[in-house]
Scaffold this motif. Structure first.
Motif, PDB file in Angstrom:
ATOM      1  N   TYR A 160       0.614  -1.322  -0.018  1.00 13.23           N
ATOM      2  CA  TYR A 160       0.059   0.160   0.044  1.00 13.23           C
ATOM      3  C   TYR A 160       0.735   1.205   0.024  1.00 13.23           C
ATOM      4  O   TYR A 160       0.247   2.237  -0.432  1.00 13.23           O
ATOM      5  CB  TYR A 160      -1.000  -0.003   1.203  1.00 13.23           C
ATOM      6  CG  TYR A 160      -0.283  -0.378   2.459  1.00 13.23           C
ATOM      7  CD1 TYR A 160       0.570   0.556   3.138  1.00 13.23           C
ATOM      8  CD2 TYR A 160      -0.336  -1.622   3.032  1.00 13.23           C
ATOM      9  CE1 TYR A 160       1.077   0.088   4.415  1.00 13.23           C
ATOM     10  CE2 TYR A 160       0.329  -1.786   4.022  1.00 13.23           C
ATOM     11  CZ  TYR A 160       1.002  -1.039   4.912  1.00 13.23           C
ATOM     12  OH  TYR A 160       1.532  -1.475   5.987  1.00 13.23           O
ATOM     13  N   ILE A 207      -4.783  -2.517   8.901  1.00 13.40           N
ATOM     14  CA  ILE A 207      -4.362  -2.225   7.602  1.00 13.40           C
ATOM     15  C   ILE A 207      -3.521  -3.458   6.908  1.00 13.40           C
ATOM     16  O   ILE A 207      -3.759  -3.374   5.692  1.00 13.40           O
ATOM     17  CB  ILE A 207      -3.209  -0.899   7.572  1.00 13.40           C
ATOM     18  CG1 ILE A 207      -3.151  -0.137   6.353  1.00 13.40           C
ATOM     19  CG2 ILE A 207      -1.973  -1.047   8.343  1.00 13.40           C
ATOM     20  CD1 ILE A 207      -2.567   1.106   6.403  1.00 13.40           C
ATOM     21  N   SER A 208      -2.780  -4.206   7.459  1.00 17.22           N
ATOM     22  CA  SER A 208      -2.126  -4.961   6.837  1.00 17.22           C
ATOM     23  C   SER A 208      -3.091  -6.173   6.257  1.00 17.22           C
ATOM     24  O   SER A 208      -3.085  -6.521   4.989  1.00 17.22           O
ATOM     25  CB  SER A 208      -1.084  -5.777   7.738  1.00 17.22           C
ATOM     26  OG  SER A 208      -0.271  -4.867   8.135  1.00 17.22           O
ATOM     27  N   SER A 248      -5.549  -4.746   3.725  1.00 15.18           N
ATOM     28  CA  SER A 248      -4.926  -4.342   2.137  1.00 15.18           C
ATOM     29  C   SER A 248      -4.661  -5.588   1.596  1.00 15.18           C
ATOM     30  O   SER A 248      -4.818  -5.721   0.224  1.00 15.18           O
ATOM     31  CB  SER A 248      -3.621  -3.582   2.577  1.00 15.18           C
ATOM     32  OG  SER A 248      -2.659  -4.610   3.158  1.00 15.18           O
ATOM     33  N   THR A 255       0.606 -10.896   5.751  1.00 16.87           N
ATOM     34  CA  THR A 255      -0.016  -9.843   6.732  1.00 16.87           C
ATOM     35  C   THR A 255      -0.543 -10.439   7.889  1.00 16.87           C
ATOM     36  O   THR A 255      -0.480  -9.734   8.959  1.00 16.87           O
ATOM     37  CB  THR A 255      -1.134  -9.150   6.081  1.00 16.87           C
ATOM     38  OG1 THR A 255      -2.152 -10.223   5.373  1.00 16.87           O
ATOM     39  CG2 THR A 255      -0.696  -8.671   4.624  1.00 16.87           C
ATOM     40  N   SER A 304     -11.516   0.674   4.577  1.00 13.89           N
ATOM     41  CA  SER A 304     -10.641   0.517   3.452  1.00 13.89           C
ATOM     42  C   SER A 304      -8.960   0.730   3.989  1.00 13.89           C
ATOM     43  O   SER A 304      -9.019   1.644   5.043  1.00 13.89           O
ATOM     44  CB  SER A 304     -10.672   1.217   2.011  1.00 13.89           C
ATOM     45  OG  SER A 304     -10.620   2.665   2.248  1.00 13.89           O
ATOM     46  N   SER A 305      -8.041   0.059   3.188  1.00 14.57           N
ATOM     47  CA  SER A 305      -6.751   0.450   3.695  1.00 14.57           C
ATOM     48  C   SER A 305      -6.278   1.735   3.597  1.00 14.57           C
ATOM     49  O   SER A 305      -5.493   2.380   4.086  1.00 14.57           O
ATOM     50  CB  SER A 305      -5.951  -0.638   3.003  1.00 14.57           C
ATOM     51  OG  SER A 305      -5.779  -0.463   1.829  1.00 14.57           O
ATOM     52  N   TYR A 318      -2.342   5.657  10.227  1.00 15.81           N
ATOM     53  CA  TYR A 318      -1.124   4.740  10.420  1.00 15.81           C
ATOM     54  C   TYR A 318      -0.245   5.775  10.751  1.00 15.81           C
ATOM     55  O   TYR A 318       0.700   5.186  11.689  1.00 15.81           O
ATOM     56  CB  TYR A 318      -0.984   3.854   9.308  1.00 15.81           C
ATOM     57  CG  TYR A 318      -0.080   2.554   9.657  1.00 15.81           C
ATOM     58  CD1 TYR A 318       0.114   2.203  10.602  1.00 15.81           C
ATOM     59  CD2 TYR A 318       0.458   2.058   8.548  1.00 15.81           C
ATOM     60  CE1 TYR A 318       0.595   1.064  11.047  1.00 15.81           C
ATOM     61  CE2 TYR A 318       1.162   0.883   8.761  1.00 15.81           C
ATOM     62  CZ  TYR A 318       1.397   0.439  10.098  1.00 15.81           C
ATOM     63  OH  TYR A 318       1.953  -0.745  10.461  1.00 15.81           O
TER      64      TYR A 318
END
Length: 647
Positions: free
Chosen positions: A45, A142-143, A146, A323, A385-386, A393
């Protein structure tokens, strides 16, 4: 009240950290599986987010000038932040082999002799710890999110199922934590080795058509041109470029598990090259687009679009596994950090389960596990969503990096005694980079950056309230404390002596524990042998056995005993007593009773803490885990006696 004492008494010079029996190469391979999961999943990302439109700014055009500029920023960020700052500098500041902000904080506190700047540094270190908890919530979200988004390139129409699938994966990940990470951990190394090999291979495939991009990437002039041409837009892009180095602090935090040399070896020879090959491959793929419109389409998700159709399914599944591993490493790090914080007096006692008979570091803390799970899932449901999560982050990561630099400055000037001409340029260079990244991420506060800041301030308040409350409670109890020597003489003729040993747990090594006073007041009996026991946690991770115990014979069968432990060691009191041979006959647990004091806090108008913080401390005290469980005392040999305390 906890009977753990945090002392500033320096440990003997012979104390050593735990060693590593495996070879450097074996440890380097293991480090790939655990340490680099977070930074290793950034290619999914980071490059994409750098070119996306954020915060009202126009997205960066994916032309040659901007791609070369962004790649140069990524390369030099990794060089300055990861290689120079962490691998070559901060990782040399180990506390008997251990790393991390709390280990560094303990090292500074032990060597600073309570100078005026010690207290502000301690607060900064505690805030860095609080930010880590925010990071440990956002990283899994997020990991996994994504990688789950990549499944839409395998299954058409999968987009509505991305969030539910990510939530299900995360729930499963947290649900298996109680079984321990040992068995799963054996798979981490091979999977992550394969994953980084895949990153490098994908990069080389696209680089073959444009090898000149390598020279453009390592040329710092391209990064400077980027700022010269785009100004504020380039500054905003820094907030996304930093996503490429998230996880750098994990190198330092996990140093105790693998050692500085294996981590540095795996970074310099394998992980760093693999990451840069993939980032350059993403850039080369976009530059090879037939038109600006095609380039704009590719930059929206370059990692997944660079995967050939033939291997798309296994590569995306491998990325999803990576992830999950990155998330596991952060969760395990949160458990380890919590254990350190409990021992150092910043967090109330919690139930700690050891999931391995041979590896002391493999622990499970239910309260932290389920608390993290709730927060991670809420983050996924809230941000969806990421890309949205990317805004939240960077704050926690850059804030922790900035604090690490300030703590490093204290190490360079105070501990290592570097001359100003040598230390100042290095610290200044790190601060310039950190301030730039942190400033770029502050712009993200309205779009989601407030989340880790809010989490950090809430946890910081809890940590400092607990630490200050314990300090005030001890001071209040010591005001009315009776000297033990006087008590031992007077109690000899005022109570009946009975067979056996009584151990009275005490939070300080002065005065008479309230449990002992209540016992003689109500029961009017004393055991033949009475130990007033204090567990004193030192500012080093591990201690040698020769410096663990001290015992003072007070006469009439009374002994004052101090057992010292490192902040990464277990406080198994029965096991420790079995090895104690300074207080008469060996200890038989079937003839030993343990007496614990349980304080009920009464908020008062005394100066010290605000009333709301006193009430918060009282709530934390009520909900702390039982000392019986924390010290692993036999349940059928424990007596608890309560008292009330005002602070």
């Amino acid at each position: 009240m906890s009977s753990i004492a945090n002392t500033d008494e320096p440990a003997a010079a012979t104390a050593q950290g735990h060693g590593h029996s495996a070879s450097t190469l074996t440890l380097a391979v293991g480090a790939v599986g655990v340490v680099f999961g977070d930074i290793g999943t950034s290619p999914l990302y980071a490059f994409r987010e750098t070119f996306a439109a954020h915060h009202g700014a126009i997205g960066i055009t994916p032309d040659a000038e901007h791609i070369h500029g962004v790649l140069s920023l990524v390369f030099w960020s990794m060089m300055m932040v990861v290689t120079v700052k962490y691998v070559l500098t901060i990782m040399r500041a180990d506390n008997k082999g251990e790393g991390g902000s709390l280990a560094l904080l303990a090292l500074i506190r032990r060597a600073s002799d309570n100078r005026r700047w010690t207290a502000p540094l301690i607060l900064l270190g505690v805030f860095a710890t609080a930010l880590f908890y925010g990071d440990s919530m956002i990283t899994p979200a997020i990991s996994v999110l994504s990688a789950t988004e990549g499944l839409q390139y395998i299954v058409p129409g999968f987009k509505p199922w991305i969030v539910p699938t990510a939530v299900a994966i995360l729930f499963g990940l947290f649900a298996i934590q109680s079984r321990g990470s040992g068995k799963v951990g054996k798979l981490f190394g091979p999977i992550m080795l394969t994953y980084f090999g895949m990153l490098a291979t994908l990069g080389v495939m696209h680089l073959s058509a444009n090898p000149a991009i390598i020279l453009e990437t390592i040329n710092p002039i391209n990064a400077l041109r980027f700022f010269q041409a785009d100004g504020f837009t380039a500054f905003i892009a820094l907030g996304s470029v930093v996503l490429a180095v998230t996880g750098a602090e994990a190198l330092y935090a996990d140093m105790g598990h693998f050692g500085r040399k294996p981590i540095g070896l795996s970074w310099l020879t394998f992980v760093f090259p693999a990451l840069m090959l993939n980032y350059m491959g993403q850039g080369a793929m976009i530059l090879s687009a037939s038109s600006p419109a095609a380039a704009a389409a590719l930059v929206k998700d370059p990692f997944f679009l660079m995967i050939p159709d033939l291997v798309r399914v296994p590569v995306i599944i491998l990325a999803l596994l990576a992830t999950i591993i990155a998330s596991q490493a952060v969760i395990s790090g949160a458990f380890s950090l919590t254990q350190q914080a409990i021992q150092l007096g910043f967090i109330p006692r919690m139930e700690i389960r050891h999931t391995s008979a041979s590896a002391a570091g493999q622990i499970y803390i239910p309260t932290i596990n389920w608390g993290l799970m709730v927060m991670v899932i809420l983050l996924v449901l809230f941000f969806q969503s990421s890309t949205n999560l990317a805004a939240a982050y960077g704050i926690a990561v850059t804030g922790a990096m900035f604090i690490d630099t300030l703590l490093l400055a204290a190490v360079l000037f105070s501990l290592w005694r570097w001359p100003v001409w040598k230390a100042l340029p290095l610290v200044a260079a790190f601060l310039i980079v950190d301030v730039a990244y942190f400033g770029a991420n502050l712009i993200k506060v309205p779009q989601g950056g407030w989340v880790p800041l809010l989490i950090g301030f809430v946890i910081f308040t809890l940590l400092t309230t607990w630490s200050r409350g314990r300090e005030l409670m001890r001071a209040s109890m010591s005001e009315s404390a009776l000297p033990i020597e006087i008590f031992a003489k007077s109690a000899q003729n005022s109570a009946t002596r009975v067979a056996g040993t009584a151990v009275f747990m005490a939070s300080t090594n002065t005065g008479v524990p309230s449990a002992l006073l209540h016992n003689i007041k109500h029961n009017k009996v004393l055991h033949e042998r009475i130990l007033i026991l204090t567990v004193a946690v030192q500012d080093v991770p591990y201690l040698e056995s020769i410096e663990r115990y001290s015992c003072k014979d007070l006469g009439n069968g009374f002994y004052r005993v101090t057992i010292r432990c490192g902040f990464l060691e277990e406080t198994d009191v029965p096991a420790l007593l079995r090895t104690l041979d300074l207080c008469g006959a060996p200890f038989d647990m079937m003839h030993t009773s343990f007496f614990l004091s349980r304080q009920t806090l009464l908020a008062s108008a005394k100066p010290g803490m605000a009333i709301w913080r006193e009430k918060l401390f009282a709530w934390m005290l009520r909900n702390a885990a039982s000392a019986m469980e924390f010290f692993r005392l036999p349940t059928n040999r424990v007596v608890e006696l309560g008292s009330q305390v005002e602070i």
